[in-house]
Design an enzyme around this catalytic site. Structure first.
Site: not given
Ligand code: G16
Length: 543
Positions: A113-114, A277, A279, A281-282, A376
Protein backbone atom coordinates in the site's frame (compact mmCIF):
# COMPACT_ATOMS: atom_id res chain seq x y z
CA UNK A 1 7.88 -29.67 -16.47
CA UNK A 2 7.23 -31.60 -13.28
CA UNK A 3 5.23 -30.97 -10.18
CA UNK A 4 7.53 -30.71 -7.22
CA UNK A 5 7.06 -30.70 -3.48
CA UNK A 6 9.50 -28.70 -1.42
CA UNK A 7 9.78 -29.42 2.29
CA UNK A 8 9.57 -26.28 4.39
CA UNK A 9 9.40 -25.18 7.98
CA UNK A 10 6.81 -22.60 9.07
CA UNK A 11 7.80 -19.01 9.75
CA UNK A 12 6.84 -17.12 12.86
CA UNK A 13 4.31 -14.35 12.66
CA UNK A 14 2.78 -14.72 9.22
CA UNK A 15 -0.44 -13.30 10.58
CA UNK A 16 -2.09 -11.16 7.93
CA UNK A 17 -3.02 -7.74 9.33
CA UNK A 18 -5.73 -5.28 8.27
CA UNK A 19 -4.53 -5.57 4.70
CA UNK A 20 -2.74 -8.86 4.36
CA UNK A 21 0.84 -9.72 5.22
CA UNK A 22 3.23 -6.74 5.14
CA UNK A 23 6.91 -7.05 5.91
CA UNK A 24 10.28 -5.70 4.87
CA UNK A 25 11.40 -6.90 1.43
CA UNK A 26 14.33 -8.67 3.11
CA UNK A 27 11.86 -10.74 5.14
CA UNK A 28 9.98 -11.76 1.99
CA UNK A 29 13.31 -12.64 0.34
CA UNK A 30 14.02 -15.41 2.83
CA UNK A 31 13.82 -18.78 1.10
CA UNK A 32 10.21 -20.05 1.00
CA UNK A 33 8.80 -17.12 2.96
CA UNK A 34 6.40 -15.98 0.24
CA UNK A 35 5.74 -19.58 -0.77
CA UNK A 36 4.74 -20.47 2.80
CA UNK A 37 2.07 -17.81 2.87
CA UNK A 38 0.74 -18.63 -0.59
CA UNK A 39 0.64 -22.34 0.21
CA UNK A 40 -1.21 -21.66 3.45
CA UNK A 41 -3.71 -19.59 1.50
CA UNK A 42 -4.17 -22.18 -1.25
CA UNK A 43 -4.55 -24.92 1.36
CA UNK A 44 -7.42 -23.23 3.16
CA UNK A 45 -9.38 -22.02 0.14
CA UNK A 46 -12.40 -24.28 -0.22
CA UNK A 47 -11.86 -24.76 -3.96
CA UNK A 48 -9.20 -23.88 -6.49
CA UNK A 49 -9.24 -26.59 -9.16
CA UNK A 50 -10.63 -25.36 -12.45
CA UNK A 51 -11.14 -21.80 -11.16
CA UNK A 52 -9.88 -18.38 -12.23
CA UNK A 53 -7.51 -16.31 -10.11
CA UNK A 54 -6.56 -12.65 -10.64
CA UNK A 55 -2.96 -11.61 -9.92
CA UNK A 56 -1.18 -8.28 -9.96
CA UNK A 57 0.60 -5.74 -7.86
CA UNK A 58 1.66 -2.15 -7.53
CA UNK A 59 4.97 -2.70 -9.33
CA UNK A 60 7.15 -2.28 -6.29
CA UNK A 61 10.45 -4.11 -5.90
CA UNK A 62 9.95 -7.89 -5.69
CA UNK A 63 6.62 -7.72 -7.56
CA UNK A 64 7.94 -9.52 -10.63
CA UNK A 65 9.70 -12.26 -8.66
CA UNK A 66 6.62 -12.87 -6.53
CA UNK A 67 4.32 -13.06 -9.55
CA UNK A 68 6.39 -15.81 -11.21
CA UNK A 69 6.49 -17.77 -7.94
CA UNK A 70 2.74 -17.49 -7.45
CA UNK A 71 1.97 -18.45 -11.06
CA UNK A 72 3.94 -21.68 -10.65
CA UNK A 73 2.21 -22.48 -7.37
CA UNK A 74 -1.22 -21.71 -8.88
CA UNK A 75 -0.48 -24.14 -11.71
CA UNK A 76 0.50 -26.82 -9.19
CA UNK A 77 -2.70 -26.12 -7.28
CA UNK A 78 -4.84 -26.78 -10.34
CA UNK A 79 -6.21 -23.34 -11.17
CA UNK A 80 -7.55 -23.30 -14.72
CA UNK A 81 -6.68 -19.70 -15.45
CA UNK A 82 -4.84 -16.76 -13.98
CA UNK A 83 -5.51 -13.23 -15.22
CA UNK A 84 -2.33 -11.18 -14.71
CA UNK A 85 -1.93 -7.47 -15.35
CA UNK A 86 0.57 -6.67 -18.09
CA UNK A 87 4.02 -6.24 -16.57
CA UNK A 88 2.59 -7.64 -13.34
CA UNK A 89 0.73 -4.37 -12.77
CA UNK A 90 -2.76 -4.06 -11.28
CA UNK A 91 -3.91 -1.44 -8.80
CA UNK A 92 -5.90 -2.66 -5.81
CA UNK A 93 -9.24 -1.25 -7.08
CA UNK A 94 -8.46 -2.70 -10.51
CA UNK A 95 -7.98 -6.18 -9.00
CA UNK A 96 -11.38 -5.78 -7.39
CA UNK A 97 -12.93 -4.68 -10.70
CA UNK A 98 -11.30 -7.53 -12.65
CA UNK A 99 -12.45 -10.18 -10.13
CA UNK A 100 -16.01 -8.91 -10.36
CA UNK A 101 -16.19 -8.41 -14.12
CA UNK A 102 -14.65 -11.79 -14.93
CA UNK A 103 -16.40 -13.77 -12.21
CA UNK A 104 -13.02 -14.90 -10.83
CA UNK A 105 -12.88 -16.90 -7.61
CA UNK A 106 -10.54 -14.37 -6.04
CA UNK A 107 -7.35 -12.43 -6.52
CA UNK A 108 -3.94 -11.87 -5.05
CA UNK A 109 -2.74 -8.29 -4.64
CA UNK A 110 0.97 -7.68 -4.21
CA UNK A 111 1.44 -4.40 -2.42
CA UNK A 112 2.38 -2.83 0.86
CA UNK A 113 0.00 0.00 0.00
CA UNK A 114 1.31 3.38 1.10
CA UNK A 115 4.46 1.96 2.73
CA UNK A 116 7.74 2.85 0.99
CA UNK A 117 9.15 0.40 -1.58
CA UNK A 118 12.54 -0.64 -2.95
CA UNK A 119 15.03 -3.23 -1.69
CA UNK A 120 15.02 -1.60 1.77
CA UNK A 121 11.30 -0.90 1.74
CA UNK A 122 8.23 -3.02 2.31
CA UNK A 123 6.43 -5.71 0.39
CA UNK A 124 3.03 -7.23 0.96
CA UNK A 125 0.51 -9.78 -0.18
CA UNK A 126 -3.21 -10.07 0.37
CA UNK A 127 -6.08 -12.14 -0.92
CA UNK A 128 -9.39 -10.78 -2.14
CA UNK A 129 -12.43 -13.02 -2.36
CA UNK A 130 -15.04 -13.49 -5.09
CA UNK A 131 -16.95 -10.28 -4.30
CA UNK A 132 -13.73 -8.38 -5.05
CA UNK A 133 -13.11 -7.37 -1.45
CA UNK A 134 -10.41 -8.21 1.11
CA UNK A 135 -10.66 -11.65 2.68
CA UNK A 136 -12.78 -11.71 5.84
CA UNK A 137 -11.12 -12.32 9.21
CA UNK A 138 -12.34 -15.94 9.26
CA UNK A 139 -10.26 -16.66 6.17
CA UNK A 140 -7.14 -14.69 7.19
CA UNK A 141 -7.22 -16.43 10.59
CA UNK A 142 -7.38 -19.80 8.84
CA UNK A 143 -4.42 -18.84 6.63
CA UNK A 144 -2.44 -17.92 9.73
CA UNK A 145 -3.27 -21.18 11.51
CA UNK A 146 -2.30 -23.16 8.43
CA UNK A 147 0.96 -21.20 8.00
CA UNK A 148 2.06 -22.37 11.45
CA UNK A 149 1.91 -26.06 10.61
CA UNK A 150 2.47 -26.56 6.90
CA UNK A 151 5.48 -28.62 5.92
CA UNK A 152 5.38 -28.74 2.10
CA UNK A 153 5.15 -26.35 -0.80
CA UNK A 154 3.76 -27.55 -4.12
CA UNK A 155 4.96 -25.92 -7.28
CA UNK A 156 5.99 -26.74 -10.83
CA UNK A 157 9.43 -26.76 -12.34
CA UNK A 158 9.11 -24.24 -15.19
CA UNK A 159 10.96 -21.19 -16.42
CA UNK A 160 9.60 -17.65 -15.89
CA UNK A 161 7.08 -16.56 -18.49
CA UNK A 162 6.88 -13.18 -20.18
CA UNK A 163 4.26 -10.79 -18.89
CA UNK A 164 5.03 -8.02 -21.35
CA UNK A 165 2.46 -8.70 -24.08
CA UNK A 166 -1.27 -9.12 -23.75
CA UNK A 167 -2.56 -12.56 -24.62
CA UNK A 168 -2.82 -16.13 -23.54
CA UNK A 169 -0.12 -18.71 -22.86
CA UNK A 170 0.11 -22.03 -21.07
CA UNK A 171 2.08 -22.69 -17.93
CA UNK A 172 2.14 -26.34 -16.93
CA UNK A 173 -1.34 -26.78 -18.37
CA UNK A 174 -2.75 -23.64 -16.72
CA UNK A 175 -3.78 -20.71 -18.90
CA UNK A 176 -2.05 -17.42 -18.07
CA UNK A 177 -3.85 -14.47 -19.61
CA UNK A 178 -1.90 -11.23 -19.62
CA UNK A 179 -4.53 -8.47 -19.55
CA UNK A 180 -4.51 -4.71 -20.06
CA UNK A 181 -4.37 -3.51 -16.41
CA UNK A 182 -6.56 -0.49 -17.15
CA UNK A 183 -9.34 -1.78 -19.45
CA UNK A 184 -11.78 -3.34 -16.96
CA UNK A 185 -11.30 -0.55 -14.47
CA UNK A 186 -11.85 2.12 -17.13
CA UNK A 187 -15.07 0.39 -18.22
CA UNK A 188 -16.41 0.62 -14.66
CA UNK A 189 -15.54 4.34 -14.46
CA UNK A 190 -17.33 5.03 -17.77
CA UNK A 191 -20.49 3.49 -16.33
CA UNK A 192 -20.42 5.77 -13.29
CA UNK A 193 -19.33 9.24 -14.33
CA UNK A 194 -20.43 11.87 -16.82
CA UNK A 195 -17.32 11.74 -18.99
CA UNK A 196 -18.81 14.31 -21.40
CA UNK A 197 -19.19 16.88 -18.62
CA UNK A 198 -15.65 16.24 -17.35
CA UNK A 199 -14.33 16.57 -20.93
CA UNK A 200 -16.05 19.94 -21.21
CA UNK A 201 -14.54 20.98 -17.87
CA UNK A 202 -11.01 20.28 -19.11
CA UNK A 203 -11.76 21.77 -22.54
CA UNK A 204 -12.83 24.93 -20.73
CA UNK A 205 -9.36 25.29 -19.21
CA UNK A 206 -9.84 23.60 -15.81
CA UNK A 207 -6.42 22.64 -14.48
CA UNK A 208 -5.75 19.52 -12.42
CA UNK A 209 -2.46 18.25 -11.05
CA UNK A 210 -2.60 14.54 -10.31
CA UNK A 211 0.46 13.24 -8.47
CA UNK A 212 0.69 9.46 -8.85
CA UNK A 213 3.77 9.43 -6.60
CA UNK A 214 5.67 7.09 -8.97
CA UNK A 215 3.26 4.34 -8.01
CA UNK A 216 0.65 2.25 -9.77
CA UNK A 217 -2.01 4.98 -10.08
CA UNK A 218 -0.03 6.58 -12.93
CA UNK A 219 -1.11 4.38 -15.85
CA UNK A 220 -4.76 4.56 -14.79
CA UNK A 221 -4.74 8.33 -14.35
CA UNK A 222 -2.90 8.85 -17.63
CA UNK A 223 -5.26 6.62 -19.59
CA UNK A 224 -8.42 8.17 -18.17
CA UNK A 225 -7.57 11.80 -17.43
CA UNK A 226 -5.18 12.58 -20.25
CA UNK A 227 -6.16 9.83 -22.68
CA UNK A 228 -9.92 9.89 -22.47
CA UNK A 229 -11.02 13.03 -20.72
CA UNK A 230 -8.79 15.46 -22.55
CA UNK A 231 -6.77 16.80 -19.63
CA UNK A 232 -3.59 18.35 -21.04
CA UNK A 233 -0.42 16.26 -21.15
CA UNK A 234 1.48 16.82 -17.92
CA UNK A 235 -1.68 16.79 -15.78
CA UNK A 236 -0.47 13.50 -14.32
CA UNK A 237 2.94 13.85 -12.71
CA UNK A 238 5.15 11.06 -11.35
CA UNK A 239 3.04 8.83 -13.58
CA UNK A 240 5.44 5.96 -14.24
CA UNK A 241 5.40 3.22 -11.58
CA UNK A 242 8.93 2.69 -10.26
CA UNK A 243 10.15 -0.21 -8.15
CA UNK A 244 11.19 2.17 -5.35
CA UNK A 245 8.53 4.85 -6.08
CA UNK A 246 11.42 7.15 -6.95
CA UNK A 247 12.27 7.29 -3.26
CA UNK A 248 8.89 8.90 -2.50
CA UNK A 249 6.73 7.75 0.37
CA UNK A 250 3.56 7.11 -1.62
CA UNK A 251 1.09 8.03 1.09
CA UNK A 252 -1.14 10.82 -0.17
CA UNK A 253 -1.29 13.17 2.78
CA UNK A 254 -0.03 16.73 3.15
CA UNK A 255 3.17 15.53 4.79
CA UNK A 256 4.25 12.97 2.21
CA UNK A 257 2.77 14.69 -0.85
CA UNK A 258 4.58 17.95 -0.05
CA UNK A 259 5.38 18.74 -3.66
CA UNK A 260 1.71 18.62 -4.62
CA UNK A 261 0.78 20.85 -1.70
CA UNK A 262 3.49 23.35 -2.72
CA UNK A 263 2.02 23.52 -6.24
CA UNK A 264 -1.47 24.11 -4.89
CA UNK A 265 -0.23 26.87 -2.59
CA UNK A 266 1.63 28.68 -5.39
CA UNK A 267 0.31 31.86 -7.01
CA UNK A 268 -0.37 30.12 -10.33
CA UNK A 269 -1.85 27.04 -8.62
CA UNK A 270 -4.02 24.70 -10.68
CA UNK A 271 -7.74 24.48 -9.81
CA UNK A 272 -7.40 21.13 -8.12
CA UNK A 273 -4.72 18.77 -6.91
CA UNK A 274 -4.97 15.06 -6.20
CA UNK A 275 -2.66 12.23 -5.24
CA UNK A 276 -2.93 8.49 -4.88
CA UNK A 277 -0.86 5.95 -2.96
CA UNK A 278 1.31 2.92 -3.77
CA UNK A 279 -1.55 0.67 -4.89
CA UNK A 280 -3.85 3.56 -5.93
CA UNK A 281 -6.66 2.90 -3.48
CA UNK A 282 -6.07 5.99 -1.32
CA UNK A 283 -6.58 9.56 -2.45
CA UNK A 284 -6.05 13.10 -1.31
CA UNK A 285 -8.04 16.01 -2.74
CA UNK A 286 -6.62 19.53 -2.62
CA UNK A 287 -8.16 22.78 -3.77
CA UNK A 288 -6.31 25.95 -4.58
CA UNK A 289 -4.65 26.84 -1.26
CA UNK A 290 -7.11 24.52 0.43
CA UNK A 291 -6.53 20.97 1.69
CA UNK A 292 -9.61 18.74 1.98
CA UNK A 293 -9.72 16.33 4.89
CA UNK A 294 -10.66 12.77 3.89
CA UNK A 295 -13.66 12.83 6.23
CA UNK A 296 -14.95 16.01 4.58
CA UNK A 297 -14.31 14.54 1.13
CA UNK A 298 -16.58 11.60 1.94
CA UNK A 299 -19.27 13.94 3.27
CA UNK A 300 -19.15 16.18 0.18
CA UNK A 301 -19.42 13.14 -2.09
CA UNK A 302 -22.39 11.84 -0.09
CA UNK A 303 -24.09 15.24 -0.02
CA UNK A 304 -24.01 15.62 -3.83
CA UNK A 305 -23.98 11.99 -4.97
CA UNK A 306 -27.14 12.25 -7.03
CA UNK A 307 -25.45 14.73 -9.38
CA UNK A 308 -23.31 11.85 -10.65
CA UNK A 309 -24.94 9.46 -13.16
CA UNK A 310 -23.96 6.23 -11.37
CA UNK A 311 -25.64 7.46 -8.18
CA UNK A 312 -28.56 9.37 -9.66
CA UNK A 313 -31.08 6.96 -8.17
CA UNK A 314 -29.89 7.85 -4.65
CA UNK A 315 -27.65 6.11 -2.18
CA UNK A 316 -28.79 3.30 0.09
CA UNK A 317 -26.66 4.33 3.03
CA UNK A 318 -23.16 5.33 4.04
CA UNK A 319 -20.49 3.87 6.29
CA UNK A 320 -17.34 5.20 7.87
CA UNK A 321 -14.70 3.75 10.13
CA UNK A 322 -15.07 4.68 13.79
CA UNK A 323 -12.13 7.14 13.91
CA UNK A 324 -13.38 8.96 10.78
CA UNK A 325 -15.12 12.26 11.54
CA UNK A 326 -18.88 12.41 11.90
CA UNK A 327 -19.30 14.82 8.97
CA UNK A 328 -20.88 12.10 6.82
CA UNK A 329 -23.24 11.13 9.68
CA UNK A 330 -24.73 14.63 9.52
CA UNK A 331 -25.25 14.39 5.76
CA UNK A 332 -26.85 10.95 6.14
CA UNK A 333 -29.18 12.23 8.85
CA UNK A 334 -30.34 15.09 6.65
CA UNK A 335 -30.93 12.69 3.76
CA UNK A 336 -32.64 10.23 6.06
CA UNK A 337 -30.41 7.32 5.08
CA UNK A 338 -28.56 4.95 7.42
CA UNK A 339 -24.97 5.61 8.48
CA UNK A 340 -22.88 2.72 9.81
CA UNK A 341 -19.85 3.08 12.06
CA UNK A 342 -17.40 0.20 11.52
CA UNK A 343 -13.95 -0.68 12.83
CA UNK A 344 -10.92 0.46 10.83
CA UNK A 345 -10.30 -1.76 7.82
CA UNK A 346 -11.97 -1.83 4.44
CA UNK A 347 -13.16 -5.40 4.81
CA UNK A 348 -15.86 -4.27 7.26
CA UNK A 349 -17.64 -2.37 4.48
CA UNK A 350 -17.93 -5.41 2.21
CA UNK A 351 -20.80 -7.14 4.00
CA UNK A 352 -22.82 -3.92 4.15
CA UNK A 353 -22.32 -3.38 0.43
CA UNK A 354 -23.11 -6.97 -0.52
CA UNK A 355 -26.32 -6.68 1.49
CA UNK A 356 -27.20 -3.47 -0.37
CA UNK A 357 -27.21 -1.42 2.83
CA UNK A 358 -24.54 1.10 1.90
CA UNK A 359 -23.43 2.67 -1.36
CA UNK A 360 -20.65 5.00 -0.19
CA UNK A 361 -18.02 4.54 2.47
CA UNK A 362 -14.79 6.06 3.60
CA UNK A 363 -12.07 6.39 6.17
CA UNK A 364 -9.97 9.13 7.66
CA UNK A 365 -6.89 7.35 6.29
CA UNK A 366 -7.47 8.85 2.83
CA UNK A 367 -9.72 6.05 1.60
CA UNK A 368 -13.06 6.64 -0.13
CA UNK A 369 -15.11 4.25 -2.18
CA UNK A 370 -18.45 2.88 -3.24
CA UNK A 371 -20.13 -0.37 -4.12
CA UNK A 372 -18.78 -0.25 -7.71
CA UNK A 373 -15.90 -2.41 -6.39
CA UNK A 374 -15.07 -3.75 -2.92
CA UNK A 375 -11.92 -1.71 -2.30
CA UNK A 376 -11.32 1.92 -1.70
CA UNK A 377 -10.56 3.65 -4.95
CA UNK A 378 -8.29 6.67 -5.39
CA UNK A 379 -8.99 7.64 -8.99
CA UNK A 380 -12.71 7.02 -8.55
CA UNK A 381 -12.72 9.71 -5.82
CA UNK A 382 -10.87 12.14 -8.09
CA UNK A 383 -13.35 11.51 -10.92
CA UNK A 384 -16.21 12.00 -8.46
CA UNK A 385 -14.85 15.41 -7.50
CA UNK A 386 -14.31 16.35 -11.14
CA UNK A 387 -17.86 15.32 -11.94
CA UNK A 388 -19.19 17.39 -9.01
CA UNK A 389 -17.16 20.42 -10.05
CA UNK A 390 -18.43 20.05 -13.62
CA UNK A 391 -22.03 19.66 -12.45
CA UNK A 392 -22.07 22.50 -9.91
CA UNK A 393 -19.56 24.95 -11.37
CA UNK A 394 -18.14 25.25 -7.84
CA UNK A 395 -14.51 25.08 -6.80
CA UNK A 396 -13.11 22.44 -4.44
CA UNK A 397 -13.04 24.99 -1.63
CA UNK A 398 -16.58 26.20 -2.30
CA UNK A 399 -17.90 22.63 -2.13
CA UNK A 400 -16.25 22.06 1.25
CA UNK A 401 -17.31 25.43 2.63
CA UNK A 402 -20.83 24.65 1.47
CA UNK A 403 -20.70 21.44 3.51
CA UNK A 404 -19.52 23.36 6.58
CA UNK A 405 -22.20 26.01 6.12
CA UNK A 406 -24.92 23.37 5.91
CA UNK A 407 -23.74 21.03 8.65
CA UNK A 408 -21.08 22.84 10.68
CA UNK A 409 -17.40 21.94 10.45
CA UNK A 410 -16.07 18.75 11.98
CA UNK A 411 -12.61 20.04 12.89
CA UNK A 412 -10.34 17.03 12.66
CA UNK A 413 -6.74 15.97 13.05
CA UNK A 414 -4.72 12.78 13.42
CA UNK A 415 -1.49 12.64 15.40
CA UNK A 416 0.82 9.70 14.68
CA UNK A 417 3.61 8.58 16.98
CA UNK A 418 5.72 6.29 14.82
CA UNK A 419 8.44 3.79 15.60
CA UNK A 420 7.53 3.22 19.25
CA UNK A 421 8.90 0.06 20.88
CA UNK A 422 6.07 -2.46 20.69
CA UNK A 423 6.20 -3.21 24.41
CA UNK A 424 5.81 0.49 25.24
CA UNK A 425 2.91 0.92 22.84
CA UNK A 426 1.17 -2.13 24.26
CA UNK A 427 1.72 -0.87 27.80
CA UNK A 428 0.22 2.51 26.91
CA UNK A 429 -2.90 0.90 25.47
CA UNK A 430 -3.17 -1.50 28.42
CA UNK A 431 -3.01 1.30 30.99
CA UNK A 432 -5.41 3.41 28.99
CA UNK A 433 -7.90 0.56 28.75
CA UNK A 434 -7.58 -0.07 32.47
CA UNK A 435 -8.39 3.58 33.21
CA UNK A 436 -11.55 3.71 31.10
CA UNK A 437 -14.09 2.88 33.83
CA UNK A 438 -12.83 5.80 35.90
CA UNK A 439 -13.08 8.44 33.17
CA UNK A 440 -16.82 8.86 32.62
CA UNK A 441 -18.30 11.80 34.50
CA UNK A 442 -14.92 13.43 35.15
CA UNK A 443 -13.70 16.69 33.64
CA UNK A 444 -10.15 16.60 32.31
CA UNK A 445 -8.43 19.72 30.96
CA UNK A 446 -11.78 21.44 31.46
CA UNK A 447 -13.63 18.96 29.23
CA UNK A 448 -16.50 16.98 30.79
CA UNK A 449 -16.28 13.34 29.67
CA UNK A 450 -19.58 11.66 28.80
CA UNK A 451 -18.20 8.16 28.28
CA UNK A 452 -15.02 6.26 27.50
CA UNK A 453 -14.91 2.77 26.01
CA UNK A 454 -13.15 0.30 23.76
CA UNK A 455 -15.05 0.16 20.48
CA UNK A 456 -16.78 -3.14 19.66
CA UNK A 457 -18.64 -3.83 16.47
CA UNK A 458 -21.35 -6.31 15.72
CA UNK A 459 -21.67 -6.81 11.99
CA UNK A 460 -25.33 -6.10 11.22
CA UNK A 461 -25.27 -8.60 8.34
CA UNK A 462 -23.57 -11.71 9.72
CA UNK A 463 -23.63 -10.96 13.44
CA UNK A 464 -19.86 -11.41 13.87
CA UNK A 465 -18.35 -9.37 16.68
CA UNK A 466 -15.00 -7.53 16.63
CA UNK A 467 -13.67 -6.35 19.99
CA UNK A 468 -10.95 -3.88 20.98
CA UNK A 469 -11.18 -1.76 17.86
CA UNK A 470 -9.95 1.46 19.42
CA UNK A 471 -10.34 3.41 22.63
CA UNK A 472 -12.65 6.40 22.51
CA UNK A 473 -13.07 9.17 25.03
CA UNK A 474 -16.18 11.16 24.20
CA UNK A 475 -17.08 14.54 25.73
CA UNK A 476 -20.53 15.76 26.62
CA UNK A 477 -20.62 17.96 23.51
CA UNK A 478 -19.77 14.98 21.29
CA UNK A 479 -16.15 15.99 20.67
CA UNK A 480 -13.81 13.05 21.07
CA UNK A 481 -10.35 11.55 21.12
CA UNK A 482 -9.70 8.07 19.75
CA UNK A 483 -6.59 5.98 20.34
CA UNK A 484 -5.51 2.92 18.38
CA UNK A 485 -2.36 1.18 17.24
CA UNK A 486 -1.76 1.00 13.50
CA UNK A 487 -2.19 -2.38 11.88
CA UNK A 488 -0.19 -1.57 8.76
CA UNK A 489 3.32 -0.60 9.91
CA UNK A 490 6.34 -2.85 9.62
CA UNK A 491 8.69 -1.20 12.12
CA UNK A 492 7.84 -1.07 15.82
CA UNK A 493 4.40 0.27 16.66
CA UNK A 494 2.57 3.42 15.62
CA UNK A 495 0.12 5.07 17.97
CA UNK A 496 -2.63 7.00 16.23
CA UNK A 497 -4.54 9.68 18.12
CA UNK A 498 -7.62 10.99 16.32
CA UNK A 499 -9.16 14.28 17.43
CA UNK A 500 -12.55 15.66 16.45
CA UNK A 501 -14.69 18.58 17.49
CA UNK A 502 -17.83 19.92 15.80
CA UNK A 503 -17.86 23.68 15.19
CA UNK A 504 -21.27 25.01 14.17
CA UNK A 505 -20.22 28.68 14.15
CA UNK A 506 -19.26 29.67 10.62
CA UNK A 507 -17.24 32.60 11.95
CA UNK A 508 -14.89 30.09 13.61
CA UNK A 509 -14.38 27.76 10.65
CA UNK A 510 -11.02 29.27 9.73
CA UNK A 511 -9.38 28.76 13.11
CA UNK A 512 -6.45 26.39 12.45
CA UNK A 513 -7.34 22.83 13.43
CA UNK A 514 -4.46 22.38 15.90
CA UNK A 515 -5.56 25.51 17.73
CA UNK A 516 -9.25 24.59 17.75
CA UNK A 517 -8.38 21.12 19.02
CA UNK A 518 -5.92 22.24 21.71
CA UNK A 519 -8.03 21.21 24.74
CA UNK A 520 -8.57 17.74 23.24
CA UNK A 521 -4.84 17.43 22.52
CA UNK A 522 -4.11 18.23 26.16
CA UNK A 523 -6.72 15.72 27.30
CA UNK A 524 -5.17 13.01 25.10
CA UNK A 525 -1.81 13.54 26.77
CA UNK A 526 -3.32 13.48 30.26
CA UNK A 527 -5.36 10.32 29.83
CA UNK A 528 -2.81 8.32 27.81
CA UNK A 529 0.51 9.64 29.19
CA UNK A 530 1.89 9.61 25.66
CA UNK A 531 5.14 11.38 26.54
CA UNK A 532 5.94 9.05 29.38
CA UNK A 533 5.27 5.89 27.38
CA UNK A 534 6.76 6.90 24.04
CA UNK A 535 9.50 9.28 25.09
CA UNK A 536 8.24 11.57 22.31
CA UNK A 537 7.11 15.09 23.07
CA UNK A 538 5.28 15.60 19.79
CA UNK A 539 3.75 13.43 17.08
CA UNK A 540 5.98 12.36 14.20
CA UNK A 541 3.21 13.08 11.69
CA UNK A 542 0.28 15.44 12.09
CA UNK A 543 -2.41 15.45 9.41
C1 G16 B 1 -5.48 -0.33 5.37
C2 G16 B 1 -6.91 -0.68 5.25
C3 G16 B 1 -7.74 0.54 5.55
C4 G16 B 1 -7.40 1.08 6.92
C5 G16 B 1 -5.93 1.28 7.05
C6 G16 B 1 -5.60 1.54 8.48
O1 G16 B 1 -5.17 0.64 4.41
O2 G16 B 1 -7.18 -1.10 3.93
O3 G16 B 1 -9.07 0.18 5.46
O4 G16 B 1 -8.01 2.30 7.15
O5 G16 B 1 -5.24 0.12 6.66
O6 G16 B 1 -4.26 1.68 8.64
P1 G16 B 1 -3.66 1.72 10.10
O7 G16 B 1 -4.01 0.44 10.78
O8 G16 B 1 -2.19 1.90 9.85
O9 G16 B 1 -4.26 2.90 10.78
P2 G16 B 1 -4.13 0.36 3.25
O10 G16 B 1 -4.27 1.53 2.31
O11 G16 B 1 -2.81 0.33 3.97
O12 G16 B 1 -4.51 -0.95 2.65
Amino acid sequence: MTHITIPTTPFDGQRPGTSGLRKKVSVFQQPHYLENFVQALFDVLPETAGLTLVLGGDGRYYNRVAIQTILRMAAAKGYARVLVGQGGILSTPAVSAVIRRHGASGGIVLSASHNPGGPDGDFGIKYNVGNGGPAPEKLTDAVFERSKVLTNISTVDTADISLETEGSQLLAGMEVVVIDPVADYAAVMRELFDFEAIRRLFAGGFRLRFDAMCAVGGPYAQALLEGELGAPAGTVVNGTPLEDFGGLHPDPNPVNAQDLIAHLLAEDAPDMGAASDGDADRNMIVGRKFVVSPSDSLAVIAAHATLVPGYRGGIAGVARSMPTSTAVDRVAKAQNIPCFETPTGWKFFGNLMDAGRVTLCGEESYGTGSSHVREKDGLWAVLFWLNLIAATGKSVEALVRGLWADYGRCVYSRHDYEGIATAQADALMRELRASLPSLAGRAIEGLPIAFADDFSYTDPVDGSVSHKQGVRVVMEDGSRVVFRLSGTGTEGATLRVYLERHEPDIARHDIPAQEALQPLIALAETVAQIRAFTGMDRPSVTT
